[in-house]
Design a protein around this motif. Structure first.
Motif, mmCIF file in Angstrom:
data_model
loop_
_atom_site.group_PDB
_atom_site.id
_atom_site.type_symbol
_atom_site.label_atom_id
_atom_site.label_comp_id
_atom_site.label_asym_id
_atom_site.label_seq_id
_atom_site.Cartn_x
_atom_site.Cartn_y
_atom_site.Cartn_z
ATOM 1 N N SER A 90 2.457 -14.736 28.813
ATOM 2 C CA SER A 90 1.219 -16.136 28.660
ATOM 3 C C SER A 90 -0.064 -15.909 29.002
ATOM 4 C CB SER A 90 1.767 -17.498 29.033
ATOM 5 O OG SER A 90 1.963 -17.194 30.633
ATOM 6 N N GLY A 91 -0.553 -14.465 28.964
ATOM 7 C CA GLY A 91 -1.950 -13.968 29.147
ATOM 8 C C GLY A 91 -2.230 -14.122 30.469
ATOM 9 N N THR A 146 -7.133 -16.624 23.773
ATOM 10 C CA THR A 146 -7.888 -16.209 22.273
ATOM 11 C C THR A 146 -7.853 -17.443 21.554
ATOM 12 O OG1 THR A 146 -5.346 -16.124 21.328
ATOM 13 C CG2 THR A 146 -6.220 -14.012 22.494
ATOM 14 N N ALA A 147 -8.331 -17.414 19.990
ATOM 15 C CA ALA A 147 -8.381 -18.378 19.298
ATOM 16 C C ALA A 147 -6.893 -18.617 18.834
ATOM 17 C CB ALA A 147 -9.201 -17.576 18.203
ATOM 18 N N PRO A 148 -6.605 -19.804 18.465
ATOM 19 C CA PRO A 148 -5.327 -20.155 17.997
ATOM 20 C C PRO A 148 -4.803 -19.303 16.985
ATOM 21 C CG PRO A 148 -6.724 -22.230 17.793
ATOM 22 C CD PRO A 148 -7.505 -20.896 18.180
ATOM 23 N N ASP A 149 -5.510 -18.469 16.331
ATOM 24 C CA ASP A 149 -4.659 -17.538 15.398
ATOM 25 C C ASP A 149 -4.524 -16.292 16.020
ATOM 26 O OD1 ASP A 149 -7.276 -16.158 15.955
ATOM 27 O OD2 ASP A 149 -7.757 -16.264 13.635
ATOM 28 N N LYS A 188 -10.601 -24.935 22.142
ATOM 29 C CA LYS A 188 -9.453 -24.860 21.232
ATOM 30 C C LYS A 188 -8.569 -23.739 21.468
ATOM 31 C CE LYS A 188 -10.850 -28.104 18.427
ATOM 32 N NZ LYS A 188 -12.135 -28.643 19.060
ATOM 33 N N ASN A 189 -9.131 -22.949 22.462
ATOM 34 C CA ASN A 189 -8.378 -21.523 22.516
ATOM 35 C C ASN A 189 -7.000 -21.611 23.215
ATOM 36 O OD1 ASN A 189 -10.475 -20.118 21.247
ATOM 37 N ND2 ASN A 189 -11.363 -19.269 23.234
ATOM 38 N N VAL A 190 -6.216 -20.490 22.921
ATOM 39 C CA VAL A 190 -4.926 -20.802 23.626
ATOM 40 C C VAL A 190 -4.442 -19.471 24.283
ATOM 41 C CG1 VAL A 190 -3.904 -22.064 21.488
ATOM 42 C CG2 VAL A 190 -3.775 -19.620 21.499
ATOM 43 N N PRO A 191 -3.518 -19.600 25.076
ATOM 44 C CA PRO A 191 -3.309 -18.375 26.012
ATOM 45 C C PRO A 191 -3.062 -17.107 25.134
ATOM 46 C CG PRO A 191 -2.155 -20.096 26.854
ATOM 47 C CD PRO A 191 -2.863 -20.684 25.766
ATOM 48 N N TYR A 192 -3.387 -16.057 25.585
ATOM 49 C CA TYR A 192 -3.233 -14.593 24.928
ATOM 50 C C TYR A 192 -1.842 -14.186 24.785
ATOM 51 C CZ TYR A 192 -3.309 -9.785 24.219
ATOM 52 O OH TYR A 192 -3.018 -8.275 23.864
ATOM 53 N N LYS A 193 -1.103 -13.622 23.900
ATOM 54 C CA LYS A 193 0.195 -13.376 23.964
ATOM 55 C C LYS A 193 0.369 -11.913 24.280
ATOM 56 C CE LYS A 193 2.348 -16.939 21.124
ATOM 57 N NZ LYS A 193 0.924 -17.956 20.771
ATOM 58 N N ALA A 194 0.858 -11.715 25.530
ATOM 59 C CA ALA A 194 0.707 -10.136 25.842
ATOM 60 C C ALA A 194 2.127 -9.412 25.364
ATOM 61 C CB ALA A 194 0.705 -9.950 27.462
ATOM 62 N N GLU A 195 1.769 -8.401 24.746
ATOM 63 C CA GLU A 195 3.114 -7.558 24.227
ATOM 64 C C GLU A 195 3.843 -6.767 25.497
ATOM 65 O OE1 GLU A 195 2.317 -4.546 21.384
ATOM 66 O OE2 GLU A 195 4.440 -3.894 21.308
#
Lengths: 725, 725
Positions: free
Chosen positions: A74-75, A226-229, A238-245
């Motif tokens: 979750s970033g 990041t942005a929602p996309d 509006k930003n959401v947590p970055y999804k870390a690979e």
């Protein structure tokens, strides 16, 4: 025969366990059996996939010049407290003093955005050596060579950065023997989640800096958004947590002596490929002068800061950075001597030379290149004092430093982007403007004027061949201290450079507009900027020569080694394989590799830098260890040592066990190991890490940060609002 | 039942190995099996023969307040360099600087007599408790009690000293529970045989003092002489070497970690029998004030000494002594805190009190005595500042100190010998006059005046109930610094106290004669002397009270312990049983118990206090170890640690193995162990010794002192002129 040797060399073990800042590619060239024997349990292919040009190692990210690591999908990013200091300071006011009290976001909405906080996540690495070298026109002189290579690098970067939110770099290895294009995603919305009180994050302060035994909680937790996309975007609610690979889950069991660890990150620069004589020059001239000039600046800032509470806060950041380089210079001197590093380099050069001689004409170019490098070195020594002082402008008084920045910005912006100095290209503008703005917090004029006065005094004392023309023009050569002080007072009284809005306006003006302002500090800055630009040309030519010569010599060195040799640090992603280990700092003394909460309490004096916050000491004294006690130490481990091969830039590096789990956060090297920038000395090469159990103990027992612990996968329980959001 | 318990207790082991400064008699009360298990190979009866009142322990001698030991039958004595410093300084001139260069007598005629050098060899010990206590008249108040006991002590000493060249002492144990008459032969012709260069003997200087790791060659070799008939005699060229009955041959194999060692000697004073509250008073008031006052004196002497080369030599001795007490005070504070010594004493008192309560009325007196001691303590605290400052006269400016000495001497000499203060009795005269003479070398007036000025300033600042009348009379209460300085200048300009011949004349005059001199410094001294005499009476009364009360309390403490308890140090012969052992100075660090020549070289900076003399570094760098290399360390050991229970006065103590051979010379305790004067903390109780192999390496490889080595039985070969003489 040659082929066989090469193949063998590709899977060889390094000369010394612990030594080597390996590139991701080199990890695949090291003997996997050796890596397993060291303690690596993850298959090397999982660390790095050469096809994709990424892998688990890319869980280590660049956090504004520091290193850091994703520790949850979750970033969440962990780095050092001192690397997150800017954002902590940015949100601190006398009423809400996050520096002193620390910060915990109780829910996501409370996480604090940082103006300059950015995280770069590596995406791919590509060898571009042929492209770069092909750009040098036949018959180019050294300056032309440098410019051609620099331009090609810029073009490659510009092409690469056409993709949105992309930061690229063409990194040079082995003095220009190889070039790699590094492609990274830049996340521009990074927020503060947790910072300990400064008395924890900097426990021991300057006194313990570079030292062992150590009890510093130098960690902070950020989150990238990041942005929602999923695309990188500037701050927005509006930003959401970055999804870390790739990320490193926390190893709740921690480490014990002799455990295998890897330290991943972005080491900045080392000089192991320098010739012995080039090292000797730094030993005899550079570091002693750094001690001198920066030591004086520290005294000035401390004295002036002591007179004014707000001034003390303003100079804190500059002081910290000066202390750091000052103490570092002392450590380089001590370590170069103790490790006999110049002598060893001399011996190693002699061995290469003897081997090259035996192998005949093939290496004649290498030997000539070495001679030519030595001649360059000798010439540079003669203008050292001027170049050092002029080059220190950015580290000393903020007034002239800011005036120089807007002046150079105006001059460079007049050129096409690809012809500008790299630090003034369009891609640097957001960063540069952030800095111009943020510096407002660091201004404390009484101290700043004293710094400038010291600078002028030194410039006036330079020899006839080393004059700084801007100083001679604005201050004369022989004015008394009093005259200089009066002149400086007038300069500061008449300038608008130090007014935030005006300075930001200047950042958009042309040289002619700036000149028309008739601003006295700016006028000084414009003149200094011209000299600095000319000096950059001189340095570029020198670098062009080095780019021509050093690769020839390095070819001989690498061929003589006959196995993988980790290249000097250059800000790119590296990994070092190490063990948790103590050392003997001197005859009659041993340092053990772990420290504890009891040791932290024993150091407490109630005064800075050893003033444990009450919320920490209460829990520690009551031995409320939670589940974080080390069974052997019967205490919560605070810091640990490993023999990893680190340097500046590795601040905030994840320290990871053989399974790829986080066991600590690297934050320092020991004093005896500072000179490892010039050579690895296995007796004293030790990096200092915050133990993951101290981090977890703090979050758990001191802060009751339950939601955060659940998010880190450390605590089970019902999801909270924060987690479900 | 009680009898059995008593018998058991007599052969019990001490509470902690290492703890205890045992009296010779107590050695026979300790369990011989325990002693053997520790590593003692000599039968305890050989250490001490209670019938004769002497034994091998008496090979340890008193060297002017330090300890020392015979190391050959031919009168050779080893002690510390810093204990022989007076005689080295006495023979040093700018032309022949023995302090800097060291000294080796190449033949006996060259050995250098020392004006004040004396060695006391114990002859017998006798319990005189009944005699002493019987002297107190019924109904005596506390001052009368003190005076009666003191007088009886003097009578016993006078009787004992009727024999020629005899020094006697009635030592009090356990606060007056027991008294022992100690009878010693005093040898008055003691000569310097060998001293290393100061840079060896004091290597590390004040910086390393009380520290580990250590690399100090703090040893010197003297020789005691007697008249040809073996009787003690003052210096004469007819004298012959003293024939030592007990001595410690050198153990050429040295020691290794965990080896058993004994440290023998004359520990001066410890305060373990104080009540917790009495300790707390020292912690909160005495040591902080010592840091303050002596710290200021050190700054003054250093500043003034830096301005004048001859002045620097003159103040060296005083500076050294001030540094020592100043650093000691810091160590006491740190150690009291770290060892929780006051708290532990409080707990132990509570245990005794609970036990006493359970055992009923029998111990009611003990409990009352404790209460009364606490009340005395509380009263004393109120006049602490004045008493401390007045009592420091002797440590501060030499001018007033010498004026006070001649003044008090005149006043005391007017009384019958037995009624004088002990330090002014006839038997002390030679020593006192030596000191009055020797002090001439320590005079450096610019520094001395500054010291006096600081003293006056402090006295002027005292509260209305704590005035020093002599200061008020001679300087007023409110004069400015400048007025005081002028007054001091006049005092020093008008005095003859600082002229050697005049001062020695004063030492023979009456108070009336001194007063008639109208000497301004002397007049100040006469007034200070009166106040000091009155203060002594106050202190005597306090001591009388303590002599009445403390033994009652100690009876309870000893009965509660139920096994031998080593009494506080009191300057009498003691032995402590120990092991060679390192320690953990703090979390994350360990100190190993041995240091080496390589470590000594690594500390070398070329500047004081780390400036290895060339004759030493040449041999050390070439690794010319001779036969003195430690097989495990592959190097010559320089210093080692043991957990012996030592204190001031143990300087120069022989450190002896289980066979009774010398393995080292004690010269310091570690910083963490300074507060062991109040309680033994096994974690950090470490004494510091010169390794015998470093001594032998120096004599052999550096000095080529063949004759001396043969005399020490270490080297075989033809006798030389020196030996056959």
């Amino acid at each position: 025969m040659k082929k066989t040797l090469l193949l063998l060399s590709l899977v060889a073990a390094p000369a010394l366990a612990g030594e080597g800042k390996w590139t991701p590619q080199q990890v695949l060239e090291l003997d996997p059996a050796w890596l397993r024997a060291q303690g690596l349990q993850v298959p090397p292919k999982k660390l790095w996939d050469p096809q994709r040009g990424t892998g688990l190692l890319a869980g280590a990210v660049n956090v504004g010049g520091c290193s850091g690591a994703f520790i949850a999908p979750s970033g969440l990013v962990i780095t050092n407290h001192h690397c997150a200091f800017g954002v902590i300071q940015e949100h601190s006011t006398p009423q809400r003093d996050l520096i002193t009290d620390g910060f915990l976001a109780s829910k996501r909405e409370d996480e604090l955005p940082g103006k300059g906080s950015r995280v770069q996540v590596p995406r791919s690495f590509k060898d571009v050596t042929k492209d770069v070298l092909a750009a040098v026109p036949a018959g180019a002189d050294d300056l032309a060579r440098f410019k051609a290579i620099e331009r090609k690098q810029k073009e490659l970067v510009a092409e690469c950065e056409k993709r949105p939110a992309t930061r690229c770099q063409v990194a040079s290895f082995d003095g220009g023997l190889n070039y790699t294009l590094v492609d990274a995603v830049e996340l521009a919305d990074v927020r503060l989640v947790y910072a300990p009180p400064r008395a924890v994050g900097e426990y021991g302060g300057e006194e313990d800096n570079w030292m062992w035994p150590r009890h510093t909680g130098d960690f902070a937790i950020l989150r990238a958004y990041t942005a929602p996309d999923g695309a990188s975007a500037p701050y927005s609610d509006k930003n959401v947590p970055y999804k870390a690979e790739f990320f490193f889950p926390l190893a709740t069991e921690g480490v014990k002596p002799d455990d295998f660890v890897m330290v991943l990150g972005y080491p900045g620069v080392t000089w192991r490929a320098l010739l012995a004589e080039e090292m000797a020059e730094r030993q005899s001239r550079l570091y002693p002068r750094m001690r001198d000039v920066f030591g004086e600046a520290i005294r000035i800032l401390e004295e002036e800061g002591d007179k004014d509470a707000a001034g003390k806060i303003a100079v804190a950041s500059q002081l910290k950075s000066l202390h750091n380089v000052h103490k570092n210079a002392g450590g380089q001197l001590a370590g170069l001597k103790r490790g006999r590093i110049v002598e060893k380099q001399r011996e190693s050069e002699a061995a290469v030379a003897a081997w090259a001689q035996k192998n005949g004409a093939k290496w004649a170019e290498a030997m000539k290149a070495r001679e030519a490098l030595l001649a360059e070195q000798a010439a540079t020594g003669k203008v050292f004092e001027r170049e050092f002082l002029l080059g220190s402008t950015g580290r000393l008084a903020r007034g002239p430093a800011l005036a120089v920045t807007v002046s150079r910005l105006a001059a460079e912006r007049a050129k096409p982007d690809l012809e500008r100095r790299p630090e003034y290209m369009e891609r640097e503008m957001p960063r540069l403007k952030d800095r111009l703005e943020r510096e407002q917090k660091n201004l404390f004029l009484p101290a700043d004027k004293k710094l400038l006065q010291a600078f002028v005094r030194r410039a006036q004392a330079l020899g006839p061949d080393e004059r700084i023309a801007a100083v001679d023009k604005h201050f004369g050569k022989t004015f008394s201290e009093k005259d200089v002080a009066a002149k400086i007072d007038a300069m500061y009284a008449g300038t608008k450079v130090l007014t935030l809005a005006e300075r930001m306006k200047m950042a958009g003006e042309t040289v002619a507009q700036l000149e028309a302002r008739k601003d006295p500090l700016l006028a000084f800055g414009l003149d200094l900027a011209k000299e600095l630009t000319a000096l950059d040309d001189v340095k570029d030519r020198r670098q062009g020569a080095a780019m021509r010569l050093r690769p020839e010599w390095r070819k001989a060195v690498l061929a003589h080694a006959g196995k993988p040799v980790a290249p000097d640090a250059n800000g790119t992603l590296r990994v070092t394989f190490a063990k948790v280990q103590g050392y003997a700092p001197r005859d009659g003394a041993l340092y053990t590799p772990q420290t504890t909460l009891s040791g932290l309490l024993a150091k407490h004096t109630g005064e800075e830098p050893f003033d444990v916050p009450e919320k920490v000491s209460q829990v520690a004294e009551a031995k409320r260890f939670g589940t974080w006690m080390d069974p052997r130490l019967k205490d919560v481990p605070v810091n640990f040592l490993a023999n990893a091969d680190t340097t500046g830039g590795n601040s905030g590096s994840p320290t990871v066990n053989g399974k790829g789990q986080l066991v600590g956060v690297n934050f320092d090297r020991v004093w005896e190991n500072v000179a490892n920038d010039f050579g690895y000395n296995p007796d004293v090469a030790r990096n200092v890490n915050v133990d993951v159990r101290y981090i977890l103990w703090t979050l758990d027992q001191v802060e009751n940060a339950d939601a955060l612990l659940r998010e880190l996968g450390v605590r089970k329980g019902k999801p909270t609002v924060q987690e479900t959001r």
